[in-house]
Design a protein around this motif. Structure first.
Motif, PDB file in Angstrom:
ATOM      1  N   SER A 269     -13.619  21.284  12.482  1.00  0.00           N
ATOM      2  CA  SER A 269     -12.953  22.364  11.748  1.00  0.00           C
ATOM      3  C   SER A 269     -13.165  22.236  10.242  1.00  0.00           C
ATOM      4  O   SER A 269     -12.850  23.134   9.494  1.00  0.00           O
ATOM      5  N   GLU A 270     -13.696  21.093   9.792  1.00  0.00           N
ATOM      6  CA  GLU A 270     -14.012  20.961   8.370  1.00  0.00           C
ATOM      7  C   GLU A 270     -15.523  21.093   8.151  1.00  0.00           C
ATOM      8  O   GLU A 270     -16.001  20.919   7.036  1.00  0.00           O
TER       9      GLU A 270
ATOM     10  N   SER B 148     -11.993  11.266  26.606  1.00  0.00           N
ATOM     11  CA  SER B 148     -11.448  12.099  25.542  1.00  0.00           C
ATOM     12  C   SER B 148     -11.302  11.297  24.265  1.00  0.00           C
ATOM     13  O   SER B 148     -11.611  11.769  23.176  1.00  0.00           O
TER      14      SER B 148
ATOM     15  N   TRP C 234     -17.366  22.095  16.750  1.00  0.00           N
ATOM     16  CA  TRP C 234     -15.911  22.014  16.797  1.00  0.00           C
ATOM     17  C   TRP C 234     -15.291  21.295  15.607  1.00  0.00           C
ATOM     18  O   TRP C 234     -14.090  21.075  15.586  1.00  0.00           O
TER      19      TRP C 234
ATOM     20  N   VAL D 151      -1.068  29.877  19.017  1.00  0.00           N
ATOM     21  CA  VAL D 151      -2.433  30.395  19.048  1.00  0.00           C
ATOM     22  C   VAL D 151      -3.375  29.444  19.792  1.00  0.00           C
ATOM     23  O   VAL D 151      -4.585  29.476  19.597  1.00  0.00           O
ATOM     24  N   GLY D 152      -2.782  28.608  20.657  1.00  0.00           N
ATOM     25  CA  GLY D 152      -3.587  27.792  21.556  1.00  0.00           C
ATOM     26  C   GLY D 152      -4.426  26.726  20.889  1.00  0.00           C
ATOM     27  O   GLY D 152      -5.473  26.348  21.399  1.00  0.00           O
TER      28      GLY D 152
ATOM     29  N   ALA E  71     -23.235  16.193  22.915  1.00  0.00           N
ATOM     30  CA  ALA E  71     -21.997  15.741  22.278  1.00  0.00           C
ATOM     31  C   ALA E  71     -22.115  15.880  20.771  1.00  0.00           C
ATOM     32  O   ALA E  71     -21.172  16.281  20.093  1.00  0.00           O
TER      33      ALA E  71
ATOM     34  N   LEU F 296     -12.944  17.634  27.907  1.00  0.00           N
ATOM     35  CA  LEU F 296     -12.257  16.491  27.320  1.00  0.00           C
ATOM     36  C   LEU F 296     -10.748  16.665  27.264  1.00  0.00           C
ATOM     37  O   LEU F 296     -10.020  15.754  26.919  1.00  0.00           O
ATOM     38  N   ASP F 297     -10.278  17.842  27.553  1.00  0.00           N
ATOM     39  CA  ASP F 297      -8.841  18.075  27.518  1.00  0.00           C
ATOM     40  C   ASP F 297      -8.438  18.675  28.866  1.00  0.00           C
ATOM     41  O   ASP F 297      -9.007  19.683  29.287  1.00  0.00           O
TER      42      ASP F 297
ATOM     43  N   LEU G 152     -18.911  20.827  27.801  1.00  0.00           N
ATOM     44  CA  LEU G 152     -18.710  19.429  27.434  1.00  0.00           C
ATOM     45  C   LEU G 152     -17.411  19.272  26.639  1.00  0.00           C
ATOM     46  O   LEU G 152     -16.638  18.346  26.854  1.00  0.00           O
ATOM     47  N   HIS G 153     -17.194  20.187  25.719  1.00  0.00           N
ATOM     48  CA  HIS G 153     -16.005  20.088  24.872  1.00  0.00           C
ATOM     49  C   HIS G 153     -14.736  20.350  25.664  1.00  0.00           C
ATOM     50  O   HIS G 153     -13.749  19.631  25.527  1.00  0.00           O
TER      51      HIS G 153
ATOM     52  N   ARG H 196     -10.977  13.070  20.778  1.00  0.00           N
ATOM     53  CA  ARG H 196      -9.955  14.063  21.121  1.00  0.00           C
ATOM     54  C   ARG H 196      -8.576  13.442  21.251  1.00  0.00           C
ATOM     55  O   ARG H 196      -7.589  14.144  21.435  1.00  0.00           O
TER      56      ARG H 196
ATOM     57  N   GLU I 103      -5.624  19.058  15.447  1.00  0.00           N
ATOM     58  CA  GLU I 103      -6.677  19.609  14.593  1.00  0.00           C
ATOM     59  C   GLU I 103      -6.301  19.469  13.125  1.00  0.00           C
ATOM     60  O   GLU I 103      -5.194  19.807  12.713  1.00  0.00           O
TER      61      GLU I 103
ATOM     62  N   GLU J 103     -10.964  28.169  24.772  1.00  0.00           N
ATOM     63  CA  GLU J 103     -10.047  27.029  24.869  1.00  0.00           C
ATOM     64  C   GLU J 103      -8.612  27.399  24.505  1.00  0.00           C
ATOM     65  O   GLU J 103      -7.692  27.084  25.262  1.00  0.00           O
ATOM     66  N   PRO J 104      -8.398  28.068  23.358  1.00  0.00           N
ATOM     67  CA  PRO J 104      -7.018  28.483  23.074  1.00  0.00           C
ATOM     68  C   PRO J 104      -6.433  29.369  24.165  1.00  0.00           C
ATOM     69  O   PRO J 104      -5.267  29.207  24.530  1.00  0.00           O
TER      70      PRO J 104
END
Lengths: 303, 513
Positions: free
Chosen positions: A79-80, B220, A77, B436-437, A70, A160-161, A156-157, B225, B442, A132-133
């Motif tokens: 993004s920053e 999640s 993941w 773009v998925g 995790a 979660l969705d 794992l990531h 998430r 985010e 994922e996208p």
């Protein structure tokens, strides 16, 4: 954006010289690759396939393992975080894939899930930044990577969705998928071919994974002086953003070479575009300039 | 100007403010005043969110279902890429529970908005404008601005910028119910929670990470998430993205820890509806020593008054007899505080003649006196003015729109237009992310929205704040400079054009014509 190939390729050599001393950010940024550095074509000992469901936490040991993954997953993941440049570039390459695949498969580009009904394999999926996208866009995605750690992080990531938990992640290689006689509507391998010992063999495997008439998308770095200056000298030796030796300039492919080896694997390249980075806005955009990073879309012969 | 960098204050405003502030400024129904009334609507919620279905996460939770929040919902509902999203709207206002019946014969509500052509085209794009047109609304194509020193005035005409209209004055309740009607046309999956937000958690403490495969939503959330919201009625819900459209005292902003910069103007605004004996087609604004008074047409011989003044004056004007108030308004819009600007264009106009080129002086450019007010047609409301700007609009899973992100001086009625601009920009950026998925919570996606809107909002805030400051000083030489600026704005056509363009919502800096 995407250009007609032959004329562009003829101009290619002229372009190279003009850009020798360009901003190092350009390629350095893209080099935070989500691809394993390991050689994909070497015969990998492990053939671990982790199927959909995550292991439920029964023992304390697994609990500990999960917590460890995790933590890695969060960095991958974030993004920053250190992978920020990759995240920034990601939507640009997905925009290319979206438009190319929507046109090829006659899908409505104005709907939220245009890839509904398509089986797509993401070869060299890394942490799942592309898988994922693609899944959110409706595709039935199989993500494969030779590095087991990447697969664990990705699994794992994605779990979660609910939209991405359908992704099938396997720690395997394209060659092994061919042996298993798996077939897909679209085969995607982004930033992988430059790490492969035998690109021609690799392309043949990709072709073998696609149904006749299926699509193939590849992206890589051009073997140009500009790419050498930015991707290797700047990123590895000056900025130390990547370990020295991450990329071998000699193993890069020029767009002409890529088109040729794909052709021999019976994939016809239909569209090609370059990515350019603007240090001012910090964004990538699609462009005709294929002198460093480029992406190609092709279709497999048949029907 | 007491400049404060404040992390939001506990609401201490008095009753009047409670009733009036948001409805006028922009961002939707007053949550706090409606809190008491909310409980009775809990049972009547249209989707009846029960405690059992709250584990199913939403895509977006919109906290604050006022005009700006509903504009976002409406835009999401009518965009192909976003219409599938599951959206929760959290608002305790009764306006969302039973749609108020708007009668044409009622005098207009004093809470109105001046919507710009840019906002009108947003409404048309979503299909909500057709509902606005079924109710009272007043387009205006002329605007006259002048000041009490009688040295300058300027007139704007929609034709100067090749537009049909400069704007449209619409009651807030009409805008709100039009957006709601448009959403109801679609099969958008929205759930309205008639409640208030009590807590929001985005990043659970690391010790609480429990991986339990039986509760995927919890898992999640534990991994960051999802955001978790708890409501005053005991419900809780999860969402990928929380949108704070809950006004100037935004709870979401406070809970997310966004800091704000801002200051109070020592001014109050008094608003009300008035009646004329003739129909008014022009927007009027006169700068008085204590602040501007604006007279906006709202249709059917009615106008809306927004009068900015000292707090002491405002309490006087709120309580004086109606006749005296009407007299004071007419005085302020006519000879009060100083004579009319010269209606002939001699004198100082000469010094600008070289700038005018061969632009003909049109007859309608001469100074006019606004139509007389004959009657007060609504209650009078007063509220304090302030400027506030959130230092950030977005972080992971949280984003602010409208007054939650910025409140401006109501000088040119720009507050709500900036809010609508936010709502439509956010909707567009969410659609781009979905294309773009991307995970819509985010931070990289939300920062794109922030970068785009911060520039637009701060530019407008600086212009309005500058105007306010320029007019809060009564000092001879400055008055002349100001008058010169007025003349300049009036006579230098390109400059004037770009000022109107900017005021009508086009994204261009006024001086870069």
């Amino acid at each position: 954006m995407a250009l007609k190939l032959p004329s562009k390729l003829r101009n290619q050599n002229l372009q190279i010289t003009r850009y020798c001393n360009h901003h190092r950010l350009l390629a350095a940024t893209r080099l935070f690759s989500d691809r394993p550095v390991s050689n994909l074509s070497t015969t990998d000992d492990s053939k671990i396939i982790i199927k959909n469901k995550p292991q439920t936490t029964t023992s304390s040991l697994k609990q500990h393992e999960l917590a460890k993954f995790a933590a890695i997953s969060d960095t991958w993941w974030d993004s920053e975080g250190p992978f920020k440049p990759l995240h920034v570039m990601n939507s640009t390459r997905i925009a290319f894939i979206r438009s190319a695949l929507c046109r090829h498969f006659s899908k409505d580009p104005n709907c939220a899930r245009p890839f509904e009904g398509l089986k797509i394999v993401d070869v060299g999926c890394g942490g799942g930044i592309l898988s994922e996208p693609l899944a959110r866009m409706g595709a039935a995605v199989t993500g494969v990577d030779a590095v087991e750690k990447n697969i664990n992080v990705a699994r794992l990531h994605a779990d979660l969705d609910p939209e991405t938990s359908t992704i099938e992640y396997c720690c395997t290689t394209a060659e092994k998928l061919v042996e298993e006689q798996r077939k897909f509507d679209a085969v995607i391998a982004l930033e992988v071919i430059e790490h492969v010992a035998a690109p021609a063999e690799f392309c043949k495997s990709l072709a073998a994974l696609a149904y006749p008439g299926g699509a193939t998308v590849l992206s890589t770095i051009n073997r140009s002086m500009k790419a050498y200056a930015t991707a290797i000298v700047a990123a590895e030796y000056l900025l130390h953003w990547l370990p020295k030796g991450t990329h071998q300039w000699s193993s890069f492919l020029t767009p002409e070479e890529l088109v040729l080896i794909l052709q021999r694997a019976s994939i016809n390249v239909k569209e090609m575009a370059g990515f350019v980075y603007s240090p001012l806005t910090g964004r990538w955009s699609l462009s005709d300039d294929i002198s460093v990073n480029f992406i190609a879309f092709g279709t497999k012969d048949g029907q | 100007m007491n400049r404060v960098i404040a992390r939001k204050v506990v609401p201490t405003y008095h009753q009047i403010f409670k009733l009036s502030r948001k409805q006028f400024c922009s961002d939707g129904a007053a949550k706090s005043s409606a809190a008491a009334a909310s409980s009775q609507f809990n049972q009547e919620s249209d989707a009846n969110p029960s405690l059992t279905d709250n584990v199913q996460p939403y895509d977006i939770a919109i906290v604050g279902g006022g005009m700006v929040g509903m504009a976002l919902a409406c835009s999401l509902a009518t965009t192909p890429l976003t219409k599938h999203l599951r959206v929760a709207i959290i608002d305790s206002s009764p306006a969302l529970a039973n749609k108020p019946c708007i009668k044409r014969e009622d005098p207009p509500d004093p809470r109105v908005s001046t919507v710009t052509p840019a906002t009108i085209s947003f409404f048309k794009d979503t299909g909500a404008w057709q509902y606005v047109q079924q109710h009272r609304h007043a387009y205006f194509d002329k605007m006259q601005v002048w000041d009490y020193t009688s040295l300058g005035y300027t007139k704007y005409d929609a034709r100067d910028v090749d537009k049909e209209v400069l704007g449209c004055v619409v009651e807030n309740k009409v805008l709100h119910s039009s957006l709601l009607s448009r959403i109801e046309d679609t099969d958008f999956q929205k759930t309205i929670y008639h409640s208030r937000l009590t807590s929001m958690s985005l990043h659970p403490s690391s010790s609480s990470i429990v991986v339990d495969s039986t509760a995927p939503t919890e898992a999640s959330y534990a991994r960051g998430r999802l955001a978790k919201l708890e409501l005053s009625d005991g419900n809780s819900l999860y969402a990928k993205l929380v949108v704070g459209s809950d006004g100037g005292k935004s709870q979401v902003r406070e809970l997310a820890g966004f800091k704000t910069t801002g200051w109070k103007y020592s001014q109050n605004a008094v608003i009300c509806t008035v009646e004329h004996s003739v129909e008014n087609y022009c927007a009027w604004q006169r700068f008085l020593p204590a602040g501007p008074i604006a007279l906006l047409p709202i249709g059917d011989k009615f106008s809306n008054i927004v009068w900015t003044m000292n707090p002491e004056e405002s309490s006087d004007f709120k309580s004086v007899k109606e006749d005296d108030f009407v007299k004071a308004v007419n005085h302020a819009l006519d000879y009060g505080y100083g004579p009319h600007p010269k209606s002939s264009l001699q004198g100082s106009a000469g010094m600008f003649s070289w700038l005018r080129g061969n632009v003909a002086i049109l007859a309608n450019e001469s100074f006019e006196i606004p139509p007389k007010v004959v009657k007060l047609a609504s209650e009078r409301m007063a509220f304090p003015l302030s400027l506030m700007h959130a230092n950030e609009y977005a972080s992971k899973r949280v984003v602010l729109i409208g007054d939650a992100a910025h409140t401006v001086h109501p000088l040119a009625g720009q507050g709500v237009n900036l809010g609508f601009g936010d709502a439509f920009a956010l909707s567009r950026i969410i659609a781009e992310g979905i294309a773009v998925g991307m995970d819509i919570g985010e931070v990289s996606l939300l920062k794109k929205y922030e970068a785009e809107r911060k520039l637009a909002n701060m530019t407008m805030m600086a212009i309005l704040d500058g105007f306010q400051k320029a007019y809060s000083i009564d000092f001879g030489p400055l008055n002349i400079l100001r008058a010169a600026a007025f003349h300049g704005a009036h006579f230098i056509s390109p400059l004037k054009r770009s000022i109107i363009s900017y005021a009508s919502g086009e994204q261009r800096l006024p001086l870069f014509y």
